[in-house]
Design a protein around this motif. Sequence first.
Motif, short mmCIF file in Angstrom:
data_model
loop_
_atom_site.label_atom_id
_atom_site.label_comp_id
_atom_site.label_asym_id
_atom_site.label_seq_id
_atom_site.Cartn_x
_atom_site.Cartn_y
_atom_site.Cartn_z
N LEU A 183 2.23 7.10 -0.54
CA LEU A 183 1.15 6.30 -0.73
C LEU A 183 1.13 6.15 -2.29
O LEU A 183 0.77 4.83 -2.57
N GLU A 184 1.46 6.93 -2.95
CA GLU A 184 1.37 6.83 -4.51
C GLU A 184 2.47 5.82 -5.09
O GLU A 184 2.40 5.30 -6.16
N CYS A 185 3.47 5.36 -4.26
CA CYS A 185 4.55 4.28 -4.63
C CYS A 185 4.23 2.85 -4.32
O CYS A 185 5.12 2.22 -4.33
N ALA A 213 15.86 -5.14 -1.11
CA ALA A 213 15.92 -6.18 -2.42
C ALA A 213 14.67 -6.34 -3.01
O ALA A 213 14.96 -6.07 -4.34
N ARG A 214 13.64 -6.31 -2.47
CA ARG A 214 12.32 -6.23 -3.16
C ARG A 214 11.93 -5.04 -3.98
O ARG A 214 11.36 -5.11 -4.88
N ALA A 215 12.20 -3.85 -3.21
CA ALA A 215 12.00 -2.61 -4.14
C ALA A 215 13.21 -2.48 -5.23
O ALA A 215 12.73 -2.04 -6.28
N ALA A 216 14.29 -2.96 -4.93
CA ALA A 216 15.21 -2.85 -6.21
C ALA A 216 14.78 -3.50 -7.53
O ALA A 216 15.30 -3.27 -8.42
N ARG A 217 14.08 -4.42 -7.32
CA ARG A 217 13.77 -5.23 -8.50
C ARG A 217 12.29 -4.50 -9.46
O ARG A 217 12.32 -4.93 -10.43
N LEU A 218 11.76 -3.51 -8.75
CA LEU A 218 10.49 -2.97 -9.44
C LEU A 218 11.11 -2.12 -10.51
O LEU A 218 12.00 -1.20 -10.50
N PRO A 219 10.56 -2.18 -11.78
CA PRO A 219 10.85 -1.48 -13.13
C PRO A 219 10.63 -0.05 -12.85
O PRO A 219 9.79 0.39 -12.40
N GLY A 220 11.86 0.61 -13.22
CA GLY A 220 11.55 2.19 -13.36
C GLY A 220 12.39 2.90 -11.97
O GLY A 220 12.53 3.90 -11.90
N LEU A 221 12.46 1.81 -10.77
CA LEU A 221 13.03 2.43 -9.85
C LEU A 221 14.33 3.01 -9.79
O LEU A 221 14.65 4.00 -9.28
N GLU A 222 15.16 1.98 -10.50
CA GLU A 222 16.67 2.36 -10.38
C GLU A 222 16.92 3.55 -11.41
O GLU A 222 17.73 4.63 -11.10
N ARG A 223 16.13 3.49 -12.49
CA ARG A 223 16.43 4.81 -13.31
C ARG A 223 15.61 6.00 -12.61
O ARG A 223 16.68 7.15 -12.80
N GLN A 279 0.99 -1.04 -0.07
CA GLN A 279 0.08 0.04 0.03
C GLN A 279 0.93 1.29 0.03
O GLN A 279 0.17 2.49 -0.46
N ARG A 280 2.05 1.24 0.33
CA ARG A 280 2.89 2.44 0.48
C ARG A 280 4.39 2.21 0.15
O ARG A 280 4.89 0.91 0.24
N ALA A 281 5.06 3.07 -0.24
CA ALA A 281 6.61 3.09 -0.14
C ALA A 281 6.76 3.89 1.44
O ALA A 281 6.40 4.91 1.64
N VAL A 282 8.00 3.52 1.94
CA VAL A 282 8.41 4.33 3.30
C VAL A 282 10.01 4.46 3.05
O VAL A 282 10.58 3.42 2.71
N LEU A 325 7.91 11.09 -7.16
CA LEU A 325 7.52 11.62 -6.09
C LEU A 325 8.41 11.40 -4.93
O LEU A 325 8.45 12.06 -3.82
N LEU A 326 9.26 10.70 -4.79
CA LEU A 326 10.34 10.27 -3.71
C LEU A 326 11.21 11.49 -3.78
O LEU A 326 12.00 11.45 -2.87
N ALA A 327 11.31 12.30 -4.87
CA ALA A 327 12.33 13.50 -4.63
C ALA A 327 12.16 14.26 -3.21
O ALA A 327 12.71 15.02 -2.99
N ASP A 328 10.52 14.29 -3.12
CA ASP A 328 10.24 15.12 -2.04
C ASP A 328 10.75 14.90 -0.69
O ASP A 328 10.60 15.40 0.18
#
Length: 260
Positions: free
Chosen positions: A57-59, A155-165, A33-36, A140-143
């Motif tokens: 919440l948007e992530c 590790a689970r977040a790093a696998r998500l498409p688009g996050l590294e870029r 439901q969220r990124a922390v 939105l993480l820039a905020d």
Amino acid sequence: LGIRVSGFVDAAVAAAAGRSLPERAYHLDVMMQRAVVTVLETTDAGEIRKAGAQEVLECGLNRLMEGWIDVIADRFVRETRFDPLHAAATEQQLFNQIHAWLEGPVAAELGIEIDQGDQQRRVELGRALLEDKAGQRFRLLADVVPRGAALLVSARAARLPGLERSLTDLGADAAALPADALARGCLANLDRIVPRDGELRLVTRLPGDRREAPVTAPPDPAAVPTHALEGADAWPLDGSPAPVPVRRDGSALMLEPATG
């Protein structure tokens, strides 16, 4: 549920425990439901402590999935004139295949097949398309993550498409943690996480980089092994021939590699 809780620790602090961090660093994890984003500070005593946290919440994975499902459904409509979101059964097929793709080895292409009655429809999408869609949310993480900040990524977040870029575009000094970082951090600090008096407390600080060898108590002679057991046979560990080569390491006994 009948689960006995033995300890209570902040996940970001446990995952970062034992590491050398700057005075201030950040930890990113993505849940359903969220990124922390957790702020971690290194104290003068060399401890890593939680200094704050912010939810985005948007992530969350559910929001990311919604965006990817919309992109794929649009591709189906354009190429096959079929809308997989029209029925719950076909929407579930789409959802399951995206999940399986995320769990498997990183692939440049995503192929989705939808079965309806005796018909099967298929579309293929490049990973870049899904990265672009997710990037709209990850920006939105820039905020909450300052440019140039040291960032530990689960590790689970790093696998998500688009996050590294997206993190590269944000200028973050990001490093993906090993998949077992959280478990290892907990195991290495059980004496601090599990209270001796049985009263649970949320642990929000743990030791950082341990460069000095730990001080260990002399071994208890009663705990030093004397024999190796093979079935009903006991072999003395006094240098006599034994079925396996062994060596002593302090109070422990180590198996040595051997042929056969």
